[in-house]
Every structure is written in C-alpha cells, then in structure tokens.
Enzyme design. Structure first.
Site, short mmCIF file in Angstrom:
data_model
loop_
_atom_site.label_atom_id
_atom_site.label_comp_id
_atom_site.label_asym_id
_atom_site.label_seq_id
_atom_site.Cartn_x
_atom_site.Cartn_y
_atom_site.Cartn_z
CB CYS A 72 -21.16 -25.35 47.34
SG CYS A 72 -20.47 -26.99 47.56
CB CYS A 81 -17.77 -23.31 52.72
SG CYS A 81 -16.50 -23.57 51.49
CB CYS A 154 -14.06 -28.53 46.34
SG CYS A 154 -13.83 -27.26 47.59
CD GLN A 277 1.50 -19.26 54.32
OE1 GLN A 277 0.29 -19.40 54.51
NE2 GLN A 277 2.36 -19.04 55.30
CE1 TYR A 306 7.40 -23.67 65.59
CE2 TYR A 306 8.07 -21.39 65.96
CZ TYR A 306 7.72 -22.63 66.46
OH TYR A 306 7.69 -22.83 67.82
CB CYS A 401 -2.77 -20.27 61.02
SG CYS A 401 -1.91 -21.61 61.81
N1 SAH Z 1 6.81 -19.77 57.35
C1 SAH Z 1 6.52 -20.83 56.43
C2 SAH Z 1 5.91 -22.07 57.08
C3 SAH Z 1 4.83 -21.84 58.10
S1 SAH Z 1 3.91 -23.26 58.56
C4 SAH Z 1 5.67 -20.34 55.29
O1 SAH Z 1 5.11 -19.24 55.33
O2 SAH Z 1 5.57 -21.06 54.29
C5 SAH Z 1 4.69 -23.80 60.01
C6 SAH Z 1 5.96 -24.56 59.78
O3 SAH Z 1 6.48 -24.94 61.06
C7 SAH Z 1 5.83 -25.85 59.00
O4 SAH Z 1 6.75 -25.84 57.96
C8 SAH Z 1 6.14 -26.95 60.02
O5 SAH Z 1 6.81 -28.05 59.44
C9 SAH Z 1 7.06 -26.22 60.96
N2 SAH Z 1 7.16 -26.73 62.33
C10 SAH Z 1 6.21 -27.35 63.07
N3 SAH Z 1 6.65 -27.58 64.32
C11 SAH Z 1 7.92 -27.09 64.38
C12 SAH Z 1 8.89 -27.00 65.40
N4 SAH Z 1 8.64 -27.46 66.62
N5 SAH Z 1 10.07 -26.43 65.12
C13 SAH Z 1 10.33 -25.95 63.88
N6 SAH Z 1 9.44 -25.99 62.87
C14 SAH Z 1 8.25 -26.55 63.11
#
Ligand code: SAH
Length: 444
Positions: A72, A81, A154, A277, A306, A401
């Site tokens: 890069c 990176c 990129c 994702q 979430y 993560c």
């Molecule tokens: N499981 C999903 C999203 C994971 S990312 C996937 O795999 O696509 C984390 C997610 O948590 C995001 O969508 C974000 O908006 C949400 N989030 C963040 N804080 C939160 C909270 N306090 N309560 C509920 N959701 C929340």
C-alpha cells in the site's frame, strides 16, 4: 536506562496489539514502530517515558522471516493497517496471543482457540466512511491525527469505492463545493459513506453534509448513476460540531433507501443507520459458530440482544423449527429492518423490540433458553449481566469485538456462576488491530 537519541542493537521479541515491535533496551521495554518478531535491529530511542520507551528502526541488521512486502502506498501515514508489514500467518498467531493476554490479565482459565479467518485479507470490507477535508481531500485520517490521507483505492475496500470517491471529488472541484473544516465548522461535505452488499453487489452512497441540501445534486446523481450497482444515493444531515460521523436525518436522492445483501442463505435489508457486519465472509463463519453454540443445548426460545437488523438471530431461528426469537436493539431503523428481514425470509416466530438491552423485560429473559449478546466495544452493563443471571438463563452466546471488555464480562459472569471453557477468535478485520471473539457461557 536508555538514552534519548542513542542507537542500540536489539532483538524484537514480539509485536503488540498496535503493531509495534517490542524489545528490551537497557532493561526497559521499548516499542519500535515497524519492528517485527525475530528482527535484529539498530533501534534509535526517540522518547523515554517512566516505564517504557519508544524507538525507531535505524537499520535492519537481520530481517525476520515474518516480514512481508507492503503493497500500500500510504501504509505508513495512514496507520489503519498496523499489520501490513508482516505475514498473515504471524498476524493470526499474534491476535490469538492478544486474546490470551487479556484473559490472563482477568485471571480467566478460558482456552483460546486458533483464530478463524475467511482468508480474504484484501477487499474484504463492505463499508467505508471517508472523511473529506476543506481541501477536498477524501481518504482516511492519518494515524493519531485528523489530517486526511488521500487514498482513493484503499486495498481493504472494494475497488469501486475508489472510483466513487473520485467522481465525488470531481464534482466538488467542478462546482467549488468545499469539504468540512473541523476547526472552523465551515464547509459542506463531511464524510462519504459507502456500503456494498457482497452477494447482491448493491451499493449505497451516502454524503454526510453540514447543511440541509447539496447544491447541483442532480449533476452528482447523474454521474453516480452511471456506475453499475449503485441502487441508492442519499444525504445524511449532520450540522453538529462533533466527532460522531452520522446525523439523525437521511434524505434519499435516488433509488431505494437501503441495500440488500445475503448472509448464510438469508436475505437482509440494511438502512444506512443500521449496523451491518463489515466482513461478509468472516461474518458467515462467525454466525455458523454462533449457531453451533446456540444449538448445544435447548434453544426453543432465543433472545438476541444488540440484534442490529436481526441477522444473527434470524440466521439461527431460520434454521430451527419451532424456535421463537426475540431481538432487542436500540436503533429504530435497525429494528424496522429486522422486522422486514423476518418477513422477507418467511420467519414468522420472531419479534423485535426497540430498547436498550439493559432494559430488556424480565419476562423476555425468564423465558429464554439462550441469550445471544453482541454489544459494541464497551461490552455489557453489570446490570444486564445480573438481570440475565437472575432470570435463570442457562446459556449465553457472547459475540464480542473487544477482547478486554469480553474478558471483564466473562469474569463477571463467572462470579455469577457461569462457566466459559473456550473462546474462538475470528479475524473479521485482517491487517488491522481488531479481533472478534465468540464464547459460550453456561451454568446448570
Ligand atoms: N448482532 C448484530 C449487530 C451487532 S453490533 C449483527 O451481527 O449485525 C451492536 C449493535 O448494538 C448495534 O446495532 C448497535 O446499534 C446496538 N446497540 C448499541 N448499544 C445498545 C444498547 N444499549 N442496547 C441495545 N442495542 C445497542
């Protein structure tokens, strides 16, 4: 004690999670940018702190076999990176060791498995948010700064993204429209946000602007429309003096308000405000692992906290007969997507609730055979861990993560009576410092 500006010979013992080579100089830990495990180097000490010093590679005496070509052009400036200068095999070994180190720090005996990778170390991202500065440079912030490092192409992004940013730059220059100046708050275009579905190819281009309208937007739309696969063009309005990229309001200029993509054979609608994702192929491996862990025990009632657009829960519930799914997510647009996604995939036994996960109703938790957690980097609240425990939930599948908050939360669940035997890391973000993990927590 090392002396500033002096050059020392040193062996690099390992690389830390920020990509710096680690060695010892006069008994002190030294972090050397660009140093690779196994290198024998001349290191110039450039800064001495209380407990560690910083060095720079003055000369490579013997190069490590873990070194690899850097392809890069802006690798050094950009800093995105931090593992581009080492072999991918070594990066995976290191990432496993980072997770192990976090668990050790938290005094957990959870075993860490080898890192699983989809093998795609370039062009794996499906989303970019490029800052635009007042000189109309479109790129990424250079390491530790807000200077925009221009790099249309990129290599982590689809090639087409570079072409799209070039078209936008030409439009800005042609009509003398300015990018945003963080210091003065002047200038219109703050970010270019692009997302592409890996399976469908569908692209959404979103311009984040410091204003309510985009001048000559028709001209830009006409140019962008010529690019194959762009199915949606929108603006996002963000007039606040903030580091937060997106404002609340979106206006569609062309096409649909969303893109669609497929994961694990299911179809998903994704609005720009919704999380998705960023590494499609690795996400499928991750979701398959979640399925495997969820189905280790009774799973007639699955709660996905979430849940974003419902992807994980629907990939689980869609494969199980008689499974009732409840998803909880704080972003209203994502919940709208999740409801639609259940319908598109013919999954009837699913409900989605827009709420803070910590406020999940006790009766939802009480009825859950398994709770899936996938919080942002800061992990979950103590209150939520207690609530899940008090509701008698026996099985938890936790996707994280951030290894440090995962270790903290596993520790907390351990104190509440849950076992966690192993963690499986997934390399969702090759070449960068981030690593995803999945664990199963259970109690009898
Ligand atoms: N499981 C999903 C999203 C994971 S990312 C996937 O795999 O696509 C984390 C997610 O948590 C995001 O969508 C974000 O908006 C949400 N989030 C963040 N804080 C939160 C909270 N306090 N309560 C509920 N959701 C929340």
């Amino acid at each position: 004690m090392p002396i500033k500006n002096k050059v020392y010979n040193a062996n690099i013992d390992t690389i830390n999670h920020l990509g710096y080579g680690v060695c010892r100089i006069d008994g002190m830990v030294c972090f050397v940018k660009g140093g690779v495990t196994g290198d024998f180097l001349e290191v110039k000490v450039i800064k001495v702190n209380k407990n560690y010093c910083i060095g720079k590679v003055e000369n490579i005496i013997t190069a490590s076999s873990h070194r690899s070509e850097q392809s890069c052009p802006v690798y050094k400036r950009c800093g995105g990176c931090c593992f581009r200068h080492i072999s991918y095999a070594h990066e995976l070994e290191l990432k496993k060791s980072f997770v192990e180190a976090e668990f050790k720090k938290a005094r957990l005996d959870t075993k860490v498995n080898d890192v699983i990778s989809a093998g795609n170390i370039t062009r794996y991202r499906n989303k970019a948010q490029y800052p635009v500065n007042f000189e109309n440079k479109i790129g990424f912030y250079a390491e530790k700064t807000h200077d925009v490092c221009e790099n249309a192409d990129c290599s982590l992004q689809p090639e087409i993204f570079g072409h799209i940013t070039n078209v936008i730059k030409a439009y800005l220059d042609k009509y003398n429209i300015k990018g945003y100046n963080e210091e003065t708050g002047e200038g219109l275009l703050r970010h270019v946000y692009i997302r592409q579905g890996k399976v469908t190819g569908e692209i959404q281009v979103c311009l984040v602007i410091n204003g309510n309208t985009l001048p000559r937007s028709d001209e830009l739309v006409n140019e962008l429309k010529k690019i194959k696969n762009i199915v949606s063009i929108c603006i996002n309005i963000n007039t606040k003096n903030t580091n937060v990229i997106l404002g609340e309001k979106y206006v569609t200029l062309f096409g649909k308000e969303y893109i669609e993509d497929e994961l694990c054979g299911f179809r998903f609608r994704i609005s720009p405000a919704s999380f998705y994702q960023i590494n499609h192929d690795c996400a499928e491996l991750l979701y398959n692992k979640v399925y495997e862990l969820v189905t280790k025990a009774k799973c007639d009632r699955v709660t996905d906290l979430y849940c974003g657009t419902g992807t994980i829960g629907l990939c689980v519930a869609g494969r199980l007969k008689n499974c009732k799914l409840t998803g909880v997510e704080i972003v209203p647009e994502a919940i709208e997507n999740a409801k639609t996604n259940a319908k598109i995939n013919g999954i009837e036994n699913a409900e989605f609730i827009c709420a803070d996960s910590t406020d999940t109703q006790n009766n939802v938790l009480k009825n859950s055979d398994v709770v899936i957690l996938d919080p942002p980097r800061k992990g979950i609240t103590q209150e939520l861990a207690k609530k899940i425990t008090e509701s008698g939930v026996e099985n938890i599948v936790y996707v994280s993560c951030s290894p440090d908050t995962l270790a903290r939360d596993i520790k907390q669940f351990a104190e509440l009576g849950y076992k966690c035997e192993e963690a499986t890391p997934f390399d969702m973000f090759p070449r960068t410092s981030h690593i995803e993990n999945v664990v199963r927590l259970y109690r009898k």
